[in-house]
Write a protein that holds these residues in place. Structure first.
Motif, PDB file in Angstrom:
ATOM      1  N   PHE A  11      -2.022 -10.039 -28.633  1.00 36.58           N
ATOM      2  CA  PHE A  11      -2.684 -11.478 -28.474  1.00 36.58           C
ATOM      3  C   PHE A  11      -0.980 -11.677 -28.510  1.00 36.58           C
ATOM      4  N   ILE A  12      -0.744 -11.280 -29.954  1.00 34.23           N
ATOM      5  CA  ILE A  12       0.958 -12.120 -30.070  1.00 34.23           C
ATOM      6  C   ILE A  12       1.936 -11.238 -29.528  1.00 34.23           C
ATOM      7  N   GLY A  13       1.446 -10.526 -29.504  1.00 30.61           N
ATOM      8  CA  GLY A  13       2.627  -9.589 -28.236  1.00 30.61           C
ATOM      9  C   GLY A  13       3.060 -10.485 -27.178  1.00 30.61           C
ATOM     10  N   LEU A  14       1.634 -10.622 -26.684  1.00 29.08           N
ATOM     11  CA  LEU A  14       1.450 -11.796 -25.390  1.00 29.08           C
ATOM     12  C   LEU A  14       2.106 -12.808 -25.450  1.00 29.08           C
ATOM     13  N   ALA A  15       1.607 -13.455 -26.203  1.00 24.85           N
ATOM     14  CA  ALA A  15       2.061 -15.062 -26.350  1.00 24.85           C
ATOM     15  C   ALA A  15       3.709 -14.884 -26.122  1.00 24.85           C
ATOM     16  N   ALA A  16       4.485 -13.791 -27.385  1.00 24.73           N
ATOM     17  CA  ALA A  16       5.940 -13.806 -27.467  1.00 24.73           C
ATOM     18  C   ALA A  16       5.714 -13.440 -26.368  1.00 24.73           C
ATOM     19  N   MET A  17       6.025 -12.948 -25.539  1.00 25.85           N
ATOM     20  CA  MET A  17       6.809 -12.224 -24.299  1.00 25.85           C
ATOM     21  C   MET A  17       6.482 -12.763 -22.948  1.00 25.85           C
ATOM     22  N   THR A  18       5.700 -13.936 -23.063  1.00 28.77           N
ATOM     23  CA  THR A  18       5.051 -14.775 -21.994  1.00 28.77           C
ATOM     24  C   THR A  18       5.576 -16.788 -22.211  1.00 28.77           C
ATOM     25  N   ALA A  19       6.410 -16.273 -23.466  1.00 27.20           N
ATOM     26  CA  ALA A  19       6.541 -17.836 -24.620  1.00 27.20           C
ATOM     27  C   ALA A  19       5.812 -18.462 -24.217  1.00 27.20           C
ATOM     28  N   SER A  20       4.462 -18.558 -24.262  1.00 32.40           N
ATOM     29  CA  SER A  20       3.290 -19.271 -24.512  1.00 32.40           C
ATOM     30  C   SER A  20       2.584 -19.596 -25.591  1.00 32.40           C
ATOM     31  N   GLU A  21       1.548 -20.305 -25.774  1.00 31.01           N
ATOM     32  CA  GLU A  21       1.467 -21.134 -26.838  1.00 31.01           C
ATOM     33  C   GLU A  21      -0.385 -20.421 -27.196  1.00 31.01           C
ATOM     34  N   ILE A  22      -0.695 -19.426 -27.898  1.00 32.45           N
ATOM     35  CA  ILE A  22      -2.193 -19.059 -27.556  1.00 32.45           C
ATOM     36  C   ILE A  22      -2.075 -18.929 -29.146  1.00 32.45           C
ATOM     37  N   CYS A  23      -3.793 -20.085 -29.734  1.00 34.49           N
ATOM     38  CA  CYS A  23      -3.988 -19.996 -30.806  1.00 34.49           C
ATOM     39  C   CYS A  23      -5.051 -18.501 -30.630  1.00 34.49           C
ATOM     40  N   ILE A  24      -5.227 -18.116 -31.910  1.00 35.98           N
ATOM     41  CA  ILE A  24      -5.897 -16.710 -31.730  1.00 35.98           C
ATOM     42  C   ILE A  24      -6.801 -17.098 -32.718  1.00 35.98           C
ATOM     43  N   LYS A  25      -8.452 -16.924 -32.548  1.00 32.68           N
ATOM     44  CA  LYS A  25      -9.427 -17.270 -33.640  1.00 32.68           C
ATOM     45  C   LYS A  25      -9.836 -16.198 -34.002  1.00 32.68           C
ATOM     46  N   ASN A  26     -10.771 -16.510 -35.512  1.00 32.20           N
ATOM     47  CA  ASN A  26     -11.565 -15.759 -36.172  1.00 32.20           C
ATOM     48  C   ASN A  26     -10.593 -14.300 -36.108  1.00 32.20           C
ATOM     49  N   VAL A  27      -9.667 -14.191 -36.698  1.00 30.69           N
ATOM     50  CA  VAL A  27      -8.359 -12.825 -36.566  1.00 30.69           C
ATOM     51  C   VAL A  27      -8.990 -12.126 -37.969  1.00 30.69           C
ATOM     52  N   GLY A  28      -9.855 -12.415 -38.846  1.00 33.58           N
ATOM     53  CA  GLY A  28      -9.796 -11.312 -40.096  1.00 33.58           C
ATOM     54  C   GLY A  28      -8.950 -11.285 -40.741  1.00 33.58           C
ATOM     55  N   ILE A  29      -8.711 -12.542 -41.168  1.00 33.03           N
ATOM     56  CA  ILE A  29      -7.043 -12.452 -41.758  1.00 33.03           C
ATOM     57  C   ILE A  29      -6.202 -10.981 -42.825  1.00 33.03           C
ATOM     58  N   GLU A  30      -7.641 -11.068 -43.383  1.00 30.92           N
ATOM     59  CA  GLU A  30      -7.594 -10.261 -45.054  1.00 30.92           C
ATOM     60  C   GLU A  30      -7.848  -8.618 -44.587  1.00 30.92           C
ATOM     61  N   HIS A  31      -8.024  -8.516 -43.237  1.00 34.71           N
ATOM     62  CA  HIS A  31      -8.016  -7.181 -42.357  1.00 34.71           C
ATOM     63  C   HIS A  31      -6.449  -6.740 -42.235  1.00 34.71           C
ATOM     64  N   LEU A  32      -5.886  -7.307 -42.012  1.00 33.62           N
ATOM     65  CA  LEU A  32      -4.376  -7.614 -40.594  1.00 33.62           C
ATOM     66  C   LEU A  32      -3.716  -7.003 -41.409  1.00 33.62           C
ATOM     67  N   GLY A  33      -3.317  -6.689 -43.082  1.00 31.36           N
ATOM     68  CA  GLY A  33      -2.346  -5.909 -42.786  1.00 31.36           C
ATOM     69  C   GLY A  33      -1.417  -6.426 -43.380  1.00 31.36           C
ATOM     70  N   ILE A  34      -0.456  -5.737 -42.581  1.00 31.48           N
ATOM     71  CA  ILE A  34       1.765  -5.838 -42.479  1.00 31.48           C
ATOM     72  C   ILE A  34       1.464  -6.824 -40.052  1.00 31.48           C
ATOM     73  N   ILE A  35       0.158  -6.795 -40.119  1.00 25.72           N
ATOM     74  CA  ILE A  35       0.802  -6.500 -38.909  1.00 25.72           C
ATOM     75  C   ILE A  35       1.142  -8.404 -38.247  1.00 25.72           C
ATOM     76  N   PRO A  36       0.786  -9.209 -39.197  1.00 24.21           N
ATOM     77  CA  PRO A  36       1.436 -10.677 -38.868  1.00 24.21           C
ATOM     78  C   PRO A  36       3.283 -10.436 -39.289  1.00 24.21           C
ATOM     79  N   GLU A  37       2.967 -10.314 -40.672  1.00 27.09           N
ATOM     80  CA  GLU A  37       4.870 -10.564 -40.654  1.00 27.09           C
ATOM     81  C   GLU A  37       5.205  -9.314 -39.857  1.00 27.09           C
ATOM     82  N   SER A  38       5.220  -8.295 -39.035  1.00 26.44           N
ATOM     83  CA  SER A  38       5.618  -7.227 -38.934  1.00 26.44           C
ATOM     84  C   SER A  38       6.580  -8.001 -37.451  1.00 26.44           C
TER      85      SER A  38
END
Length: 434
Positions: free
Chosen positions: A245-272
């Motif tokens: 969904f992060i990639g989709l928002a970027a490619m389509t120049a969109s504004e998306i809020c991804i809810k309840n993602v479990g931040i502590e379990h995403l590791g380096i994905i957001p930073e990448s």
């Protein structure tokens, strides 16, 4: 065979919530075989692969009850091992790689397990040696029927052992752990996988009465117990969907809020993704993706081209490299995508090249992407989804392209993404299922 018809070029807006993690679901559902008591699992993604595994367990004699959306009860008090020798089981298991994880629980509880050579994505050689070498270390005898492509493991008694895995296989570690929890004595697994899926499986087993230490590390110590009880377990949000969904928002120049993602379990994905220049903001347990009209890939301190590569956890999951690759096609700058684990996973890039992307496929494992910086949109085309992750990458590309694209074999996408067309259409996408 079904097809997606995608009218591209639309920006999306709104909230979307990830499904439960597919890879965790396949493991914890198999763990229900370890006890004769009720196991309740919540947040199960109702996708093709997971539903197929639930069907296999049902045919094995496991009572499965759907209590609500994503909520199931499993009871394996009566298991019919004869079903494992049937043509029906062979046909079902061949099409689902995750079915190999019933071997460990069946071996631990019933002393034997059968599995045909598992199928799944066609993304290159995916050996299963780690599974069986580990089970042999616990005292199992292994037989491979070359003519019928069948694996058999059996043991009168499993005994704890020290083992150093030749690779940090997630499913291999899961199979060995599920066998070791009912083995006699202490099992030490070094170079164990430590992905959040595996951590969740271990936590579930502990709640069932298993004794496991080192959870979250690559060194697991398991003290065998005589039996396990039932439990209640909730599956984490799917980190692969979050990244998609992060990639989709970027490619389509969109504004998306991804809810309840479990931040502590995403590791380096957001930073990448931030290294690609994408604005990923954390708001509580949500991720807000916005201001994506323009994003620029970072370079290393010395000015050289950045490399994004997969690695065992806590490195970047290989399941997202297809998404990173397609997102880079509209960035400013260049990046080397290095897929280390699977030698066929990058072959879908010829479709992106047909759409106008500037990509050099260096070899089966590496591709250099020269971003178009939105100066040229991708062209609509007709494509075929070769596997789950390439399929979602092609869908993202089609949604950003000008014109109408067709993607055949979308059953591959359905294997990993629940009602993806319906959920994206709710945000403003134009996807028709044919």
């Amino acid at each position: 065979m079904s097809t997606f018809k995608i009218e591209g070029g639309y920006s999306l807006k709104g909230d979307i919530e990830p499904q439960g993690a597919k890879n965790e679901a396949l493991q914890v559902i198999c763990a229900a075989l370890l006890t004769d008591q009720d196991v309740f699992i919540d947040n199960i993604p109702e996708i093709r692969d997971v539903l197929k595994l639930i069907e296999i367990l049902g045919n094995l004699g496991v009572k499965t009850e759907r209590l609500g959306v994503g909520q199931y009860r499993f009871n394996a008090s009566k298991v019919n091992l004869e079903f494992l020798k049937s043509p029906e089981y062979t046909q079902q298991a061949i099409g689902l790689r995750g079915s190999i994880m019933i071997i460990g629980p069946l071996l631990a509880r019933f002393g034997q397990g059968f599995i045909p050579q598992p199928g799944g994505d066609k993304i290159g050689r995916r050996r299963v040696d780690t599974h069986f070498i580990g089970l042999q270390k616990l005292g199992a005898e292994f037989t491979f029927d070359k003519e019928n492509q069948w694996y058999l493991v059996s043991a009168q008694k499993l005994t704890g052992s020290y083992m150093l895995l030749d690779e940090a296989s997630v499913t291999g570690t899961a199979n060995i752990v599920m066998a070791a929890v009912l083995a006699e004595g202490i099992t030490t697994i070094y170079n164990a996988a430590c992905e959040p899926y595996l951590q969740q499986l271990c936590k579930m087993l502990v709640s069932m009465g298993a004794k496991i230490s080192g959870i979250g590390s690559n060194l697991l110590t398991i003290e065998g117990v005589s039996s396990l009880k039932g439990c209640k377990h909730r599956i984490l949000p799917d980190m692969i969907e979050v990244g998609s969904f992060i990639g989709l928002a970027a490619m389509t120049a969109s504004e998306i809020c991804i809810k309840n993602v479990g931040i502590e379990h995403l590791g380096i994905i957001p930073e990448s993704f931030r290294r690609l220049g994408i604005n990923v903001a954390q708001v509580g347990d949500d991720l807000l993706i916005k201001d994506t009209d323009h994003y620029e890939i970072e370079s290393y301190i010395d000015g050289s081209i950045m490399t994004i590569a997969d690695a065992p956890w806590p490195g970047l999951t290989p399941d997202l490299l297809s998404v990173f690759l397609v997102v880079a096609t509209q960035a400013k700058g260049s990046v080397l995508i290095h897929q280390k684990m699977f030698e066929s996973r990058l072959f879908f890039v010829d479709k992106l090249i047909d759409m106008g992307a500037q990509i050099i496929l260096c070899d089966p494992h590496r591709a250099t992407v020269i971003g178009l910086d939105r100066k040229h949109s991708l062209r609509a085309t007709k494509m075929v989804s070769p596997d789950i992750r390439a399929g979602i990458a092609l869908l993202i590309a089609a949604m950003s392209a000008k014109g109408t694209s067709l993607i055949d074999n979308i059953e591959q996408i359905d294997r990993g993404y629940e009602n993806i067309d319906g959920r994206l259409n709710a945000l403003g996408a134009k996807i028709t299922r044919i």
